[in-house]
Design a protein around this motif. Sequence first.
Motif, short mmCIF file in Angstrom:
data_model
loop_
_atom_site.label_atom_id
_atom_site.label_comp_id
_atom_site.label_asym_id
_atom_site.label_seq_id
_atom_site.Cartn_x
_atom_site.Cartn_y
_atom_site.Cartn_z
N ASP A 76 0.74 -1.19 -0.08
CA ASP A 76 -0.09 -0.11 -0.09
C ASP A 76 1.03 1.20 0.00
O ASP A 76 0.41 2.45 -0.56
N PHE A 105 -10.51 9.04 -9.09
CA PHE A 105 -9.19 9.32 -8.67
C PHE A 105 -8.57 8.43 -7.51
O PHE A 105 -7.47 8.36 -7.37
N LEU A 256 -17.36 6.90 -6.93
CA LEU A 256 -16.32 6.86 -5.80
C LEU A 256 -16.79 7.69 -4.46
O LEU A 256 -16.64 6.92 -3.60
N GLY A 260 -17.69 5.59 -1.27
CA GLY A 260 -16.75 5.51 -0.16
C GLY A 260 -17.70 6.21 1.00
O GLY A 260 -17.32 5.78 2.03
N GLY A 261 -18.67 7.16 0.63
CA GLY A 261 -19.39 7.61 2.01
C GLY A 261 -20.50 6.56 2.16
O GLY A 261 -21.19 7.42 3.37
N THR A 264 -19.31 2.01 3.41
CA THR A 264 -18.42 1.73 4.34
C THR A 264 -18.94 2.00 5.69
O THR A 264 -19.10 1.12 6.70
N SER A 268 -20.41 -0.47 8.84
CA SER A 268 -19.70 -0.34 10.36
C SER A 268 -20.83 0.04 11.40
O SER A 268 -20.88 -0.62 12.24
N TYR A 335 -7.07 -6.22 3.31
CA TYR A 335 -7.04 -5.62 4.58
C TYR A 335 -8.01 -6.37 5.62
O TYR A 335 -7.64 -6.39 6.92
N CYS A 371 -8.07 6.41 3.06
CA CYS A 371 -9.32 7.33 2.97
C CYS A 371 -9.31 8.75 2.98
O CYS A 371 -8.92 9.10 4.17
N LEU A 376 -14.52 11.37 9.24
CA LEU A 376 -16.20 11.56 9.01
C LEU A 376 -16.91 10.27 9.26
O LEU A 376 -17.84 10.08 10.09
C1 HEM Z 1 -10.42 5.81 0.05
C2 HEM Z 1 -12.46 2.70 3.57
C3 HEM Z 1 -15.52 6.26 4.83
C4 HEM Z 1 -14.14 8.64 0.65
C5 HEM Z 1 -10.77 4.62 0.92
C6 HEM Z 1 -9.90 3.30 0.87
C7 HEM Z 1 -10.52 2.50 1.79
C8 HEM Z 1 -11.45 3.02 2.31
C9 HEM Z 1 -9.94 1.12 2.23
C10 HEM Z 1 -8.73 3.11 -0.09
C11 HEM Z 1 -7.31 3.08 0.59
C12 HEM Z 1 -6.24 2.49 -0.24
O1 HEM Z 1 -6.51 2.39 -1.35
O2 HEM Z 1 -5.10 2.63 0.22
C13 HEM Z 1 -13.24 3.44 4.19
C14 HEM Z 1 -13.95 2.86 5.34
C15 HEM Z 1 -14.83 3.88 5.80
C16 HEM Z 1 -14.86 5.13 4.67
C17 HEM Z 1 -13.78 1.62 5.95
C18 HEM Z 1 -15.90 4.08 6.88
C19 HEM Z 1 -15.82 3.25 7.96
C20 HEM Z 1 -15.47 7.18 3.83
C21 HEM Z 1 -16.42 8.39 3.88
C22 HEM Z 1 -15.95 8.99 2.66
C23 HEM Z 1 -15.07 8.29 1.98
C24 HEM Z 1 -17.40 8.69 4.80
C25 HEM Z 1 -16.79 10.46 2.17
C26 HEM Z 1 -16.52 11.29 1.45
C27 HEM Z 1 -13.31 7.81 0.26
C28 HEM Z 1 -12.45 8.58 -1.02
C29 HEM Z 1 -11.37 7.70 -1.19
C30 HEM Z 1 -11.46 6.57 -0.17
C31 HEM Z 1 -12.81 9.63 -1.70
C32 HEM Z 1 -10.20 7.84 -2.23
C33 HEM Z 1 -9.00 8.28 -1.78
C34 HEM Z 1 -7.70 8.48 -2.60
O3 HEM Z 1 -7.82 7.65 -3.68
O4 HEM Z 1 -6.97 9.18 -2.38
N1 HEM Z 1 -11.69 4.51 1.88
N2 HEM Z 1 -13.89 4.61 3.70
N3 HEM Z 1 -14.62 7.16 2.67
N4 HEM Z 1 -12.71 6.98 0.65
FE1 HEM Z 1 -13.24 5.73 2.46
#
Ligand code: HEM
Length: 421
Positions: A76, A105, A256, A260-261, A264, A268, A335, A371, A376
């Motif tokens: 990672d 992205f 995405l 993402g929002g 997940t 939980s 993971y 993330c 949030l």
């Molecule tokens: C990326 C998990 C909540 C938006 C990620 C990744 C994981 C993850 C595993 C990718 C990490 C990687 O590739 O190394 C989770 C979990 C959440 C959560 C477990 C809640 C318990 C949220 C929320 C948002 C969000 C609430 C709302 C906006 C994103 C975005 C990315 C991302 C935009 C892309 C980041 C990037 O590529 O730079 N998330 N997420 N996530 N998450 Fe979350």
Amino acid sequence: MSQAAIQDTPEIDHVERARTMPLEELNIADPDLFQADAIWPYFERLRKDAPVHKATSPDFGDYWSVTRYEDIMAVDTNHHVFSSSWEHGGITLFDQISDFQLPMFIAMDPPKHDDQRKAVQGIVAPNNLKNWEDLIRERTGYVLDSLPRGEAFDWVDNVSVELTTMMLATLFDFPFEERRKLTRWSDVATGRNNPDIVESDEQWRAELLECLEYFTNLWNERVNSDTPGNDLISMMTHSDSTKNMDPMEYLGNIILLIVGGNDTTRNSMTASVYALNKFAGEYDKLLANPDLIPNLSSEIIRWQTPLAHMRRTALEDIELNGQMIKKGDKVAMWYVSGNRDADVFEDADTVIIDRANARRQMSFGYGIHRCVGNRLGELQIKILWEEILKRFPKIEVLEEPTRTKSVFVKGYTYMPVRIPA
Ligand code: HEM
């Protein structure tokens, strides 16, 4: 054994099978194993006997599984070798469909990834989170107060889906009364190969194009506004790195942010109620000491791991823990397995709400794609439990929940509960 055979033989002894089966036959990326919650002995075997393991899936061919915490970190944090780019196949084991590619992205490498991430990350800036705290609390209270007492209801739909969808509508400034469209698009986006969600690839495409049309109208409303709103769409219309996206790239980024929002945090929330029933002593511990809520949130996110894996593609030959990964190979960072690695988490299969190192959980990933919404997500779970404890003596889980048939989203579709009258 075929996937259908696994589903049709509930009496299968997974512990024995995982212990004795030849490693070359072990395909952990099997949605039936995930739906049956039967993955654990297989991951244990892989961590012990083949932590970097090559397998073949009938759905997407050869892939490597990385299952130990330290090895997952090594992948990672090495984005120079392990690419996320959609041009190489993206971030899930399923390759993108060649004539329906969705750049986003999370599935890009630097520098474009970094620029587009910057365009939206202000949405979770500390002052925004602070401003939202009251709104999240008010809505959480409203949803909890409307739940029936003394009778069974589905926690997934009535609470987890409702609360996360409300939050998502706020992040997009999406028409509030139509917010369940977001839930549907989230399910569709991750459900391409799940017959419980879409019947065909055609239906999948058609629903995502509806999503694009809807969001294009919102884009057009906001793009000309002199005073940009504090929402994800306005942020994209006004940032140099995102204002000229083509329609599929816009759709990709919308998906995405929706997934993402949504999935997940939703899963939980369900996991927290489920786990506190399964490990009932922990519920008592929480009632006796509500200050444990923030740590509970991290521990639940560890134990649940709402996104089971992220995939990378090797850009060059590289050795990882004794195995030679070749340029072009697919690599799954599980993971879900790293979070149960006994070298890092003692008694890892058990939820311990005061676990000292719960914050080391890897459910949010590491490295440049970590993330965006982690704070949030944690905040929503924290507020949910603060408000639950103000209202209900207990929430009882009445039956085992049913689970999502997916090797990517690790979640729940239904969980009947009752709040004592
Ligand atoms: C990326 C998990 C909540 C938006 C990620 C990744 C994981 C993850 C595993 C990718 C990490 C990687 O590739 O190394 C989770 C979990 C959440 C959560 C477990 C809640 C318990 C949220 C929320 C948002 C969000 C609430 C709302 C906006 C994103 C975005 C990315 C991302 C935009 C892309 C980041 C990037 O590529 O730079 N998330 N997420 N996530 N998450 Fe979350």
